[in-house]
Design a protein around this motif. Structure first.
Motif, PDB file in Angstrom:
ATOM      1  N   TRP A  31      -5.132  -2.212  -7.038  1.00 47.96           N
ATOM      2  CA  TRP A  31      -3.770  -2.367  -6.524  1.00 47.96           C
ATOM      3  C   TRP A  31      -3.662  -3.598  -5.618  1.00 47.96           C
ATOM      4  N   ILE A  70       0.834  -1.209   0.000  1.00 43.88           N
ATOM      5  CA  ILE A  70       0.000   0.000   0.000  1.00 43.88           C
ATOM      6  C   ILE A  70       0.869   1.259   0.000  1.00 43.88           C
ATOM      7  N   LEU A  87      -7.339   1.636  -5.354  1.00 45.62           N
ATOM      8  CA  LEU A  87      -6.898   0.779  -4.240  1.00 45.62           C
ATOM      9  C   LEU A  87      -7.337  -0.666  -4.476  1.00 45.62           C
ATOM     10  N   GLU A 114       0.741   4.492  -2.393  1.00 47.75           N
ATOM     11  CA  GLU A 114       0.706   5.855  -1.851  1.00 47.75           C
ATOM     12  C   GLU A 114       1.743   6.720  -2.580  1.00 47.75           C
ATOM     13  N   ILE A 145      -2.224   7.345   2.584  1.00 45.27           N
ATOM     14  CA  ILE A 145      -3.067   6.191   2.904  1.00 45.27           C
ATOM     15  C   ILE A 145      -2.596   5.722   4.271  1.00 45.27           C
ATOM     16  N   ILE A 195      -8.031   6.209   3.155  1.00 45.63           N
ATOM     17  CA  ILE A 195      -7.325   6.655   1.957  1.00 45.63           C
ATOM     18  C   ILE A 195      -7.684   8.112   1.695  1.00 45.63           C
TER      19      ILE A 195
END
Lengths: 425, 425
Positions: free
Chosen positions: A306, A239, A303, A243, A264, A288
């Motif tokens: 991802w 994550i 997101l 970001e 995030i 987020i």
């Protein structure tokens, strides 16, 4: 304009003490969610005294639910009225919304307060109490701005619409209700605590929950299991890469001094149920940040996509994909053009009152400005006297001088934006 | 010895049905912690019928607390008696403890059971139910072994001391009480579920809790905070390095096929309290495996010292050291020499009954053998008919044939270890 300015300045000086007492009265009302009725009746009375047309209504959960932008922890709003005051202009001028919320967050752990949270005590030029900075102090700037203009005998061409809303701390249903009732304008100013910086952009945000799977085993043979705790570290790192990607895209100079414009954040983690077992499940909850340059939906989709890529970096996730859940509150991002005429006027009035150039930045948090901009088509600027690092904390306070400085800047701004009816002065 | 062997084998065959019914009776007793009295009275009656001297007593919390090895979730033991049966030898032989616990873990979520956990139903040669494998099936092997010897008219020179204890699942207070009462011997066998592997070494373990600190901030400005969730990943990785170091040290060929002989498992994590705040605290709970070659104290000290080194890899931990708390249960490691004569005898009898060489391994979990070895000075071997991957799980079962195979091996082992009084046969 010079004479108006002197007149406004003088009026604010002469009415300083009564204004401070009025703020104390507002702080003494513990207007947490569901308990806003008394404070709204005080505000409504004030707006009536100022000669505004006042509309008062309780929010209607059934109506609000029809909007995809409705979010609240409740659907019944008894005891939680909205108040809107309208000062109609003579016509031909630009209209403005001045928006402030009266709901406050709870005082929290009282032992952490060195001073009563609900008295409005004053020390060293600061008034202390829950809601001083977020945002009854800012609201006072609004009332004073309008009252100062009116007291100076000035008539405006454009309408001034003052929102005194509930539910900002819980998802914005108050402002949504005002917008749905048609209380919109050509632009808006919201005096949330910016420490007198001007925020033309506000980060939106959405909460999410990620479920990470593992495979249980006895801790003494942990090599037979797969630790969801270790896998959750992989997710956190993954994550962070997203970001970076999302923030590298942001080239607006407003964000030049902000290390991570739209972070995030993973704020909560919980998993496993026994010290000597391999954890087979971990739940992480986070937020987020949504850039003003994207839609809420695009940010959420990015997101989601991802997290699906986790399978490329660790085959475990191919067979055991994480699941993503969107839940809880949601704040829309808000934005006004940097060269919007209201930005120019506000900056100029800031300089004429304070003597220096204002700091113009992007806000790291969402406000009702997102709803005003996106749902109400009312581009919004956030500019207020409080400081956000006091908001929601024990010993919250506001510097009293700043309330009057902001009131003066706002009065001059509104006069220029809405345009003075020449015959009136 | 040949004749004895045939006699034991025949007796076990002839008494198979009644033994199975007796095991069903034991399974039907829901002897979870605090509810062991009825099952112990059945066992005590059995031992008396076999002609053993039976001692029956309730554990005394006050006495037990004097031992540094006492651990239990309670200090009152009403309704939880220990039972010990003694068969005195004629003298001059080696003595043996045969140790089994009657306490069971709860059945857990009943919807996950396809068959009643408390009936002892039989399907395809397996008896199902909570406690079949852990370890009432193993206990039955003990009773049968002793009864078969006695039924064959054999007298032994050394004493046979049969422990039927409580509290194994909760820290070993039952075996500790038996040891403190003097029920020790030259060696011991415990038929915990090893799937008929022979475990001369048992991993000890201790639970710990690590508190990791962060610094709170609003998630929209997460760069102003320090995430305790991210720092906890650093701690997890740091502990994995220690786990490597500790396991690299182990060169006993017993562990050759075990990927991680003494794992350190982080089984639980919890931290942060708001999705859009930076987490300022995380708690992790885990279990450190203690090698039979070290003391509990050395293992604990090594983890303490190692965590202090976090400051060298991340300066955050210099100002904000993690804190380590030892809590909950503790299982001492146990060990018997690989070339101990009881190991030789047991291996030889295994081969003579089963026809193949036994698998000799180290146990990944602790048993009451740690207390017997370290507190009772009674070196212990773990060898039993159940399988540990069924223990504590729904649909627990035991293969019935194995109970009788283990009983036969144990009977022959005890006869050789304790030495037959020649005149008796």
């Amino acid at each position: 304009m010079k004479d108006y300015k002197a007149s406004i300045h003088t009026w604010l000086k002469e009415n300083r003490e009564s204004a401070i007492q009025f703020l104390q009265q507002l702080i003494q009302e513990q207007s947490t969610q569901g308990n806003e009725e008394t404070v709204q009746s005080i505000v409504a009375e004030k707006l009536k005294q100022m000669g505004m047309e006042v509309e008062w209504w309780e929010l209607n959960g059934e109506e609000l639910k029809k909007s995809p932008y409705f979010y609240s922890s409740r659907e019944e709003f008894q005891g939680s009225p909205n108040v809107v005051g309208v000062w109609r202009g003579s016509g031909g001028g630009r209209t403005i919304v001045l928006n402030g919320h009266v709901d406050i967050v709870p005082a929290g752990d009282l032992t952490q307060w060195n001073i009563s949270p609900f008295k409005g005590e004053i020390m060293d030029g600061k008034m202390y109490g829950r809601g001083t900075t977020d945002m009854k102090g800012g609201n006072l700037s609004l009332y004073l701005a309008v009252e100062a203009i009116k007291a100076s005998g000035i008539e405006l061409k454009g309408d001034v619409i003052l929102h005194s809303v509930v539910e900002e701390e819980s998802g914005g249903a108050g402002t949504l209700a005002a917008v749905m009732k048609g209380f919109k304008a050509d632009a808006a100013i919201i005096p949330e605590p910016t420490n007198m910086k001007i925020f033309p952009k506000q980060q939106g945000s959405k909460w999410f929950r990620i479920h990470v799977k593992g495979r249980s085993a006895h801790g003494g043979m942990r090599y037979l299991g797969v630790s969801a705790i270790e896998k959750s570290s992989v997710v956190v790192e993954h994550i962070k890469v997203l970001e970076n990607l999302r923030n590298d895209r942001i080239d607006d100079p407003l964000y030049a001094n902000i290390p991570i414009p739209v972070p995030i954040n993973i704020g909560r983690i919980e998993g496993g149920d026994w010290p000597s077992s391999v954890a087979d499940a971990v739940i992480m909850e986070g937020r987020i940040g949504i850039s003003p340059e994207e839609t809420m939906e695009d940010g959420q989709k990015e997101l989601e996509d991802w997290l699906a890529k986790l399978a490329d970096i660790d085959p475990w996730f191919k067979e055991n994909p994480v699941t993503l859940e969107w839940y809880g509150a949601r704040w829309l991002p808000g934005s006004i053009d940097n060269d919007h005429p209201l930005m120019d006027i506000l900056s100029e009035k800031y300089k004429s009152v304070i003597g220096t150039q204002p700091v113009i930045e992007a806000s790291p948090w969402g406000t009702d400005g997102g709803l005003l901009s996106q749902v109400g088509n009312t581009p919004s600027i956030i500019f207020g006297p409080g400081t956000s690092n006091m908001a929601h904390f024990p010993n919250e306070y506001i510097e009293i001088d700043k309330i009057f400085e902001v009131a003066e800047i706002l009065a001059l701004t509104v006069m220029e934006w809405c345009c003075i009816q020449e015959s009136s002065y």
